[in-house]
Design an enzyme around this catalytic site. Structure first.
Site, mmCIF file in Angstrom:
data_model
loop_
_atom_site.group_PDB
_atom_site.id
_atom_site.type_symbol
_atom_site.label_atom_id
_atom_site.label_comp_id
_atom_site.label_asym_id
_atom_site.label_seq_id
_atom_site.Cartn_x
_atom_site.Cartn_y
_atom_site.Cartn_z
ATOM 1 N N GLU A 143 -12.493 16.307 3.943
ATOM 2 C CA GLU A 143 -12.740 16.841 5.221
ATOM 3 C C GLU A 143 -11.468 17.703 5.678
ATOM 4 O O GLU A 143 -11.330 17.781 6.869
ATOM 5 C CB GLU A 143 -13.215 15.943 6.268
ATOM 6 C CG GLU A 143 -14.640 15.323 5.925
ATOM 7 C CD GLU A 143 -15.233 14.421 7.007
ATOM 8 O OE1 GLU A 143 -14.272 14.029 7.830
ATOM 9 O OE2 GLU A 143 -16.281 14.217 7.125
ATOM 10 N N GLU A 166 -21.784 13.343 2.606
ATOM 11 C CA GLU A 166 -21.585 12.305 3.702
ATOM 12 C C GLU A 166 -22.822 12.661 4.814
ATOM 13 O O GLU A 166 -22.951 13.247 5.609
ATOM 14 C CB GLU A 166 -20.477 12.283 4.511
ATOM 15 C CG GLU A 166 -19.247 11.656 4.002
ATOM 16 C CD GLU A 166 -18.213 11.274 4.781
ATOM 17 O OE1 GLU A 166 -18.355 11.207 6.167
ATOM 18 O OE2 GLU A 166 -16.963 11.157 4.210
HETATM 19 C C1 LIG Z 1 -18.490 17.357 9.815
HETATM 20 C C2 LIG Z 1 -19.969 17.520 10.650
HETATM 21 O O1 LIG Z 1 -20.780 18.165 10.009
HETATM 22 N N1 LIG Z 1 -20.069 17.242 11.452
HETATM 23 C C3 LIG Z 1 -20.980 17.227 12.655
HETATM 24 C C4 LIG Z 1 -21.972 16.006 12.322
HETATM 25 O O2 LIG Z 1 -22.860 16.037 13.254
HETATM 26 C C5 LIG Z 1 -22.443 16.108 14.795
HETATM 27 C C6 LIG Z 1 -23.619 15.981 15.649
HETATM 28 O O3 LIG Z 1 -24.591 16.743 15.221
HETATM 29 C C7 LIG Z 1 -21.573 17.363 14.895
HETATM 30 O O4 LIG Z 1 -21.371 17.211 16.349
HETATM 31 C C8 LIG Z 1 -20.590 17.437 14.139
HETATM 32 O O5 LIG Z 1 -19.817 18.548 13.982
#
Ligand SMILES: CC(=O)N[C@H]1CO[C@H](CO)[C@@H](O)[C@@H]1O
Ligand SMILES: *[C@@H]1O[C@H](CO)[C@@H](O)[C@H](O)[C@H]1NC(C)=O
Ligand SMILES: *[C@@H]1O[C@H](CO)[C@@H](O)[C@H](O)[C@H]1NC(C)=O
Ligand SMILES: *[C@@H]1O[C@H](CO)[C@@H](O)[C@H](O)[C@H]1NC(C)=O
Ligand SMILES: *[C@@H]1O[C@H](CO)[C@@H](O)[C@H](O)[C@H]1NC(C)=O
Ligand SMILES: *[C@@H]1O[C@H](CO)[C@@H](O)[C@H](O)[C@H]1NC(C)=O
Ligand SMILES: *[C@@H]1O[C@H](CO)[C@@H](O)[C@H](O)[C@H]1NC(C)=O
Length: 824
Positions: free
Chosen positions: A182, A251
């Protein structure tokens, strides 16, 4: 002749090099992971080996396999494996080689996420603290000192895998490996150095020659041949940065983690299934559940700050390894449905057609044999859809759901129609409640005379950073100084001690007297402690005990986030003047005396320290408690209920079961009885447990227990009452089923218990949900007796939901549903 045979042998052994090798060829294109030429979609689940025990691994892995997974994914936890530089530990539940061998023995593939930065709500993101303290180091950027350590560790892990033949190219289970983690989310502030670091990571990884593809998650600029992948709650709109790369969801968050003071996260089975089905509808190839089994943050491994000891994650398998139903079963059904289409999904062409607002039919077609496979999705958050596919049939698609249509004309699955059982888990008191005997306790005070009188181990003229000073060898760091008040023109009885700290918990003492404690609330870890204190002329001793509750694990430069009273300021505020004592000479001591003397280790005979008094002290700061208990019978997981205790650390037979903090309650607001699975999920949606302790029960793995009696030792920091502490087992209490016509309604208890009572059974159009089912407008009169006959006295039972089973076929083409509530 000898020449002839030599040639034959040479030819035979050359041929063998190609055909006898057990190694698998792993490749990919945009539609498939290709294993030995076979085109696959891969369903994977995260299980972190240090978050359970070696003894739990086979069962968890088998349950993952039974749930329809193809692969198990785990990070590698650097801080555990290299606690001191070049001193390695791969023993016990750190034996990742054994873990991956078990995965292989179960017939599953593995995904190796080396990182070595892991995030994972793990303390310091998995970095060892010695790394932070290396001269000249800068973490996760183009820095020679860091890159050298990262490469050394990565190489060590890769070589261990190679020696154990763990890569698929060697015949092992690992089909994919990951470098970094990430980084794309947080790389902006690292500037050009971040970009060159990622290039270096890719080159370094490729040079390891592992013979299977490498991935980088959340890295849109991942250099080739790295595959960039997506993490999140939904990844349907994600496209990899190379059209030849498969679309991978590394993930897919099945739930969320917990903070002390937070509520319990809950993500519905319907919504997790929706996100996975949408992902495969939109060309997905690889899906990994984060987490499939979350487990426990034993010891002080929880990240933070303020991540709880439980890392349950509301995953398909609960913290203890039990089925979290219906999530596990509903996803199992989804996996089976997806596998029906595997061949077409990985070879076919994909076309989509809109059928109204947010309603799409996606058809995968293989022109070679004419086979088809369809996804019919309705991503509207509130409106159900009726779709007429002409010769392929008519379909009802509830809001926020996806139907999977085999051959594009037969619904085999809908993400909103849950046929799997719901299990309501219960904690059972060990022994019958009437005979439940309270545990008997001995206690020992934590010896704090030295620090209350200002005596430490070393001194500095400034306020030090806690993680740097303790190198994470303990949660605790004492900061002590003395202040001479002679000739100070102020009323000494009315002075305020003000301490600014970067967290996470602070206890203050002045002249050996406790003046107060404080900790961060609402997710804030830095705070100011302000307490009235009474000083005296001459020398006054200020003693501050700072405690960490998991080090930060996420964000740009998270490794530099200050911890403890670093920098202060610390001030004494009198009526007319303020004394800034930040640059006094400060004396320091790392850790507790009880930790140094291993008071938590029952094999060490500290007999003289433990006091057996009629009443153990209650609400006493800095106190050790010890008791013995019998191993609960049966196979159900064991927990200790620490209700009544404040905060501290707990050990069973000398093994740490983690931090406890049952006195920290979740906010009373923000929960609701109903949870609508429809609409986008976010971590605060559908939370439960408002107003209750965030974590009251703590997992005691059965492998920690002995037949001939066990010892529980608690270090209580705030002051608590051990009166109600008790051991319990976790099992299925109530099971509910709610299955649709044409499906099976399956119910199972666990731990050898059988179904003792049917509380509700209705084949018809039953209403409500588990715990509050009601008869609908019609039902088959045989509902109760059919279910009783099939289920009473059995550990598990199965009833096929059809009019024939209930003798209602004379009603014509009824479309019934069967709802059952039973007691295990
Ligand atoms: C890494 C990523 O995609 N994070 C997202 C996961 O979902 C939440 C809620 O929908 C987002 O706020 C994040 O940016
Ligand atoms: C591995 O498989 C891919 C795709 O099937 C093929 O292109 C490649 O040549 C194979 N590699 C080896 C070493 O067999
Ligand atoms: C996919 O579509 C292309 C272009 O129309 C066609 O050439 C190919 O045969 C199709 N492949 C399959 C498997 O249907
Ligand atoms: C504080 O200052 C005020 C005004 O200058 C004075 O009257 C008072 O005596 C002082 N108090 C102390 C405790 O020095
Ligand atoms: C104590 O000090 C505070 C300010 O530091 C002041 O507001 C308060 O009046 C004082 N009380 C007494 C009793 O002197
Ligand atoms: C206290 O002293 C420290 C060290 O000299 C200084 O950095 C800080 O700004 C001072 N704080 C206040 C509130 O005066
Ligand atoms: C112990 O449990 C009893 C009964 O539930 C409760 O009333 C009491 O408050 C508890 N005591 C503590 C210290 O939690």
């Amino acid at each position: 002749m000898s020449r002839y045979w030599t040639e034959v042998l040479v030819i035979a052994s050359l041929a063998c090099l190609y055909t006898c090798s057990l190694g698998a060829n792993i490749s990919y294109d945009s539609n498939a992971i290709i294993i030995n030429g076979e085109r696959r979609i891969i369903l994977s689940g995260a299980i972190h080996y240090p978050r359970s025990t070696v003894e739990m691994w086979p069962d968890i892995i088998q349950k993952a396999k039974d749930g329809g997974l193809d692969a198990i994914e785990s990070y590698i936890f650097w801080d555990r494996h290299e606690p001191q530089r070049r001193k390695y530990d791969f023993s016990g539940n750190l034996d990742f080689v054994k873990f991956f061998k078990l995965v292989q023995d179960a017939g599953l593939y593995a995904v190796l996420r080396i990182g070595p930065y892991v995030c994972a709500e793990w303390t310091y993101g998995g970095f060892p603290l010695w790394l932070h303290n290396l001269p000249g180091v800068q973490l996760r950027t183009d820095n020679e000192v860091y890159k050298n350590e990262m490469q050394t560790f990565t190489t060590k892990i890769v070589n261990m895998c190679k020696e154990a033949s763990l890569f698929a190219s060697q015949g092992g289970p690992i089909i994919i490996a990951q470098i970094e983690n990430e980084y794309g989310n947080i790389m902006g502030p690292y500037g050009a150095a971040g970009k060159s670091y990622i290039q270096w990571c890719a080159k370094m990884a490729v040079s390891q020659n592992i013979g299977v593809p490498w991935i980088m998650c959340q890295q849109s600029d991942a250099p080739q041949p790295m595959i960039n992948t997506c993490n999140g709650f939904y990844c349907d709109n994600f496209t990899p940065n190379n059209p030849k790369s498969p679309k991978m969801f590394t993930e897919n968050w099945t739930g969320w983690f917990k903070n002390w003071g937070g509520k319990h996260p809950f993500r519905t089975a319907e919504d997790v299934a929706f996100s996975v089905a949408r992902f495969f509808q939109t060309g997905g190839v690889f899906n990994n559940y984060y987490m499939y089994h979350g487990g426990t943050n034993f010891g002080r491994t929880a990240g933070g700050p303020y991540i709880t000891t439980s890392y349950d994650y509301n995953a398909p398998l609960d913290e203890y390894g039990n089925f979290n139903q219906p999530k596990w079963g509903h996803l199992k059904d989804l996996h089976a449905a997806l596998k029906l289409g595997e061949k077409i999904l990985t070879t076919g062409n994909r076309t989509s057609k809109q059928y109204g607002n947010n309603v799409y039919l996606t058809t995968y077609t293989n022109a070679n044999d004419g086979s088809r496979f369809c996804f019919l999705s309705n991503s509207d958050g509130s409106h159900d859809a009726n779709v007429d596919l002409q010769k392929d049939g008519k379909y009802f698609v509830p809001a926020w759901s996806v139907s999977i249509l085999e051959n594009c004309n037969k619904e085999v699955y809908n993400t909103a129609k849950v046929n799997a059982q719901t299990s309501v888990m219960v904690k059972k008191q060990v022994g019958s409640s009437r005979h439940h005997k309270r545990l008997s306790w001995v206690w020992a005070p934590e010896a704090i005379k030295d620090t209350l009188t200002g005596k430490g181990r070393f001194k500095a003229d400034l306020l030090l950073d806690q993680k740097q000073t303790t190198a994470d060898s303990s949660d605790y760091l004492w900061y002590m100084t003395s202040v001479n008040m002679n000739g100070k023109s102020s009323s000494l009885e009315n002075v305020t001690l003000r301490v600014r700290t970067q967290g996470h918990v602070l206890h203050a003492f002045v002249n050996r007297k406790f003046v107060g404690s404080q900790w961060g609330t609402n997710g804030k870890y830095s705070f100011v402690l302000e307490k009235p204190v009474s000083l005296k002329p001459g020398t006054n001793i200020i003693t501050l005990l700072s405690a960490t509750v998991g080090l930060a694990n996420y964000g740009s430069f998270f490794d530099l986030v200050p911890v403890g009273i670093v920098g202060g300021p610390i001030e004494l505020i009198g009526a007319n003047s303020t004394w800034n004592i930040s640059t006094n000479q400060w004396s320091y001591k790392v850790g507790l005396n009880g930790e140094a003397n291993q008071l938590y280790n029952p094999n060490r005979a500290h007999l003289r320290r433990w006091k057996a008094t009629q009443n153990v002290p209650v609400g006493r700061l800095m106190t050790w408690y010890k008791t013995t208990f019998k191993t609960p019978s049966g196979t159900d997981p064991v927990v200790v209920d620490l209700q009544g205790m404040g905060k501290g650390l707990a050990w069973v037979n000398g093994k740490s079961i983690g931090r406890y903090w049952p006195s920290f309650n979740a906010d009373t607001n923000g929960c609701s009885d109903s949870c609508d699975y429809r609409g986008g999920y976010f971590s605060e949606k559908c939370v439960t447990n408002c107003g209750n302790p965030t974590q009251r029960w703590y997992h005691v793995p059965r492998s920690f227990l002995k037949n001939d009696g066990n010892t529980l030792i608690l270090f209580e920091e705030f002051g608590g009452n051990p009166l109600n502490v008790s051991f319990q087992t976790v099992t299925v209490g109530t099971v509910c089923g709610n299955a649709y016509e044409g499906h099976e309604l399956d119910l199972s208890c666990q731990g050898g218990q059988t179904i003792s009572e049917i509380k509700f059974a209705s084949y018809g159009d039953p209403q409500g949900k588990c715990g509050s089912f009601k008869k609908g407008s019609w039902e088959a009169s045989s509902s109760f007796s059919v279910v009783e006959n099939a289920c009473i006295g059995r550990e598990s039972c199965s009833v096929s939901v059809s009019s024939a089973t209930f003798g209602t076929s004379n009603l014509g083409s009824v479309n019934g549903r069967l709802a059952v509530e039973a007691v295990c």
